[in-house]
Design a protein around this motif. Structure first.
Motif, mmCIF file in Angstrom:
data_model
loop_
_atom_site.group_PDB
_atom_site.id
_atom_site.type_symbol
_atom_site.label_atom_id
_atom_site.label_comp_id
_atom_site.label_asym_id
_atom_site.label_seq_id
_atom_site.Cartn_x
_atom_site.Cartn_y
_atom_site.Cartn_z
ATOM 1 N N GLU A 1 -3.631 8.997 -18.984
ATOM 2 C CA GLU A 1 -3.687 9.034 -20.453
ATOM 3 C C GLU A 1 -4.089 7.678 -21.016
ATOM 4 O O GLU A 1 -4.811 7.590 -22.015
ATOM 5 N N LEU A 2 -3.616 6.617 -20.375
ATOM 6 C CA LEU A 2 -3.873 5.260 -20.857
ATOM 7 C C LEU A 2 -5.142 4.664 -20.252
ATOM 8 O O LEU A 2 -5.487 3.519 -20.558
ATOM 9 N N ASP A 3 -5.818 5.441 -19.394
ATOM 10 C CA ASP A 3 -7.058 4.989 -18.752
ATOM 11 C C ASP A 3 -6.832 3.688 -17.981
ATOM 12 O O ASP A 3 -7.648 2.761 -18.047
ATOM 13 N N LEU A 4 -5.735 3.645 -17.232
ATOM 14 C CA LEU A 4 -5.391 2.465 -16.450
ATOM 15 C C LEU A 4 -5.912 2.602 -15.023
ATOM 16 O O LEU A 4 -5.799 3.671 -14.417
ATOM 17 N N ALA A 5 -6.441 1.527 -14.491
ATOM 18 C CA ALA A 5 -6.838 1.512 -13.084
ATOM 19 C C ALA A 5 -5.592 1.356 -12.225
ATOM 20 O O ALA A 5 -4.733 0.515 -12.495
ATOM 21 N N TYR A 6 -5.472 2.178 -11.194
ATOM 22 C CA TYR A 6 -4.305 2.097 -10.326
ATOM 23 C C TYR A 6 -4.688 2.507 -8.913
ATOM 24 O O TYR A 6 -5.687 3.197 -8.683
ATOM 25 N N CYS A 7 -3.857 2.108 -7.991
ATOM 26 C CA CYS A 7 -3.996 2.502 -6.595
ATOM 27 C C CYS A 7 -2.754 3.291 -6.216
ATOM 28 O O CYS A 7 -1.632 2.814 -6.423
ATOM 29 N N LEU A 8 -2.924 4.493 -5.691
ATOM 30 C CA LEU A 8 -1.795 5.284 -5.224
ATOM 31 C C LEU A 8 -1.530 4.935 -3.761
ATOM 32 O O LEU A 8 -2.379 5.151 -2.897
ATOM 33 N N VAL A 9 -0.363 4.395 -3.512
ATOM 34 C CA VAL A 9 0.069 4.087 -2.145
ATOM 35 C C VAL A 9 0.937 5.260 -1.693
ATOM 36 O O VAL A 9 2.047 5.436 -2.187
ATOM 37 N N GLU A 10 0.426 6.067 -0.786
ATOM 38 C CA GLU A 10 1.123 7.293 -0.421
ATOM 39 C C GLU A 10 2.418 6.994 0.316
ATOM 40 O O GLU A 10 2.432 6.289 1.332
ATOM 41 N N ALA A 11 3.503 7.534 -0.243
ATOM 42 C CA ALA A 11 4.834 7.276 0.302
ATOM 43 C C ALA A 11 5.740 8.437 -0.062
ATOM 44 O O ALA A 11 5.525 9.126 -1.060
ATOM 45 N N GLY A 12 6.765 8.643 0.743
ATOM 46 C CA GLY A 12 7.707 9.719 0.492
ATOM 47 C C GLY A 12 7.275 11.005 1.160
ATOM 48 O O GLY A 12 6.089 11.201 1.455
ATOM 49 N N GLY A 13 8.215 11.907 1.429
ATOM 50 C CA GLY A 13 7.885 13.175 2.062
ATOM 51 C C GLY A 13 7.212 12.958 3.405
ATOM 52 O O GLY A 13 7.673 12.142 4.222
ATOM 53 N N PRO A 14 6.098 13.631 3.654
ATOM 54 C CA PRO A 14 5.430 13.526 4.959
ATOM 55 C C PRO A 14 4.835 12.149 5.233
ATOM 56 O O PRO A 14 4.525 11.829 6.380
ATOM 57 N N PHE A 15 4.688 11.333 4.186
ATOM 58 C CA PHE A 15 4.098 10.010 4.360
ATOM 59 C C PHE A 15 5.116 8.967 4.810
ATOM 60 O O PHE A 15 4.739 7.885 5.268
ATOM 61 N N GLY A 16 6.400 9.271 4.657
ATOM 62 C CA GLY A 16 7.422 8.304 5.056
ATOM 63 C C GLY A 16 7.360 7.029 4.231
ATOM 64 O O GLY A 16 7.081 7.057 3.032
ATOM 65 N N ARG A 17 7.628 5.913 4.836
ATOM 66 C CA ARG A 17 7.542 4.555 4.293
ATOM 67 C C ARG A 17 8.707 4.184 3.381
ATOM 68 O O ARG A 17 8.963 2.999 3.174
ATOM 69 N N THR A 18 9.406 5.168 2.812
ATOM 70 C CA THR A 18 10.441 4.826 1.831
ATOM 71 C C THR A 18 11.693 4.222 2.463
ATOM 72 O O THR A 18 12.518 3.665 1.743
ATOM 73 N N ALA A 19 11.831 4.347 3.782
ATOM 74 C CA ALA A 19 12.960 3.708 4.464
ATOM 75 C C ALA A 19 12.577 2.343 5.032
ATOM 76 O O ALA A 19 13.437 1.619 5.539
ATOM 77 N N ASP A 20 11.300 1.990 4.922
ATOM 78 C CA ASP A 20 10.851 0.710 5.458
ATOM 79 C C ASP A 20 11.405 -0.453 4.639
ATOM 80 O O ASP A 20 11.531 -0.349 3.408
ATOM 81 N N PRO A 21 11.707 -1.567 5.275
ATOM 82 C CA PRO A 21 12.201 -2.736 4.533
ATOM 83 C C PRO A 21 11.271 -3.172 3.413
ATOM 84 O O PRO A 21 11.721 -3.592 2.348
#
Length: 206
Positions: free
Chosen positions: A22-42
């Motif tokens: 909506e705000l026309d912001l540039a962003y990068c989606l870093v896939e995490a959570g669910g099948p991507f994991g990573r959320t338990a990483d330090p």
């Protein structure tokens, strides 16, 4: 560039991505959570101690909890639009955003039961109770939207984003729902927004 950590099928991540679009912001989606994991990483827990998604990183500023992220982005990048200038309109948007967290807690057992649980393992009574309770909340929202085009007033604001992501799920579940003509008309107005269709309503429930 903004970093959004999360997965596209998460209701809470969808709120943030919808807001960014909506705000026309540039962003990068870093896939995490669910099948991507990573959320338990330090590395992730250093950003977000809850281990949940989403998390936003904006030039060294870290924000977690989806509605807090929507507020942060609206305030920083959407003053006068997503972030209403008028005090009453702003307060109404804030109030409905808080309300959404309660509604999602009520709806979530039905969503998990119908979408993420094999049919033979579903708790039918729990699903039915969640649907019935949520229906009462949706009738309340319908009554409000009978008087307002959007949740905070005549214009789209940050308040519509969390509720829109929730209502999208409510309307797409295979359940019986009470008539809510004003709510349905509001969702159709949302569907005219590219950001809503791209980030929320076109993504399969999972």
């Amino acid at each position: 560039m903004l970093e959004v950590w999360g997965r596209r099928n998460s209701i809470n991540v969808q709120k943030v991505l919808w807001c960014c679009e909506e705000l026309d912001l540039a962003y990068c989606l870093v896939e995490a959570g669910g099948p991507f994991g990573r959320t338990a990483d330090p590395e992730y827990r250093a950003l977000n101690p809850t281990g949940l998604v989403p998390t936003l990183v904006d030039d060294g500023i870290v924000v977690w909890e989806s509605n807090a992220i929507v507020r942060y982005l609206a305030r920083r990048h959407g003053a006068g639009t997503l972030w209403p200038d008028d005090a009453q309109t702003h307060a109404r948007a804030e109030s409905w955003m808080e309300w959404q967290t309660t509604v999602w807690l009520r709806l979530r057992p039905a969503f998990i039961g119908l979408i993420r649980t094999p049919e033979g393992e579903r708790n039918a009574a729990r699903i039915e109770s969640a649907v019935e309770t949520t229906a009462g909340h949706m009738r309340l929202l319908d009554s409000h939207l009978a008087k307002h085009d959007y949740v905070a007033g005549p214009e789209f604001s940050m308040g519509d984003i969390p509720i829109g992501a929730t209502v999208s799920r409510w309307l797409r579940l295979d359940i019986s729902r009470p008539p809510t003509p004003a709510l349905t008309a509001w969702e159709k107005r949302l569907a005219q927004r590219r950001a809503y269709t791209d980030m929320v309503s076109s993504i399969p429930l999972s």
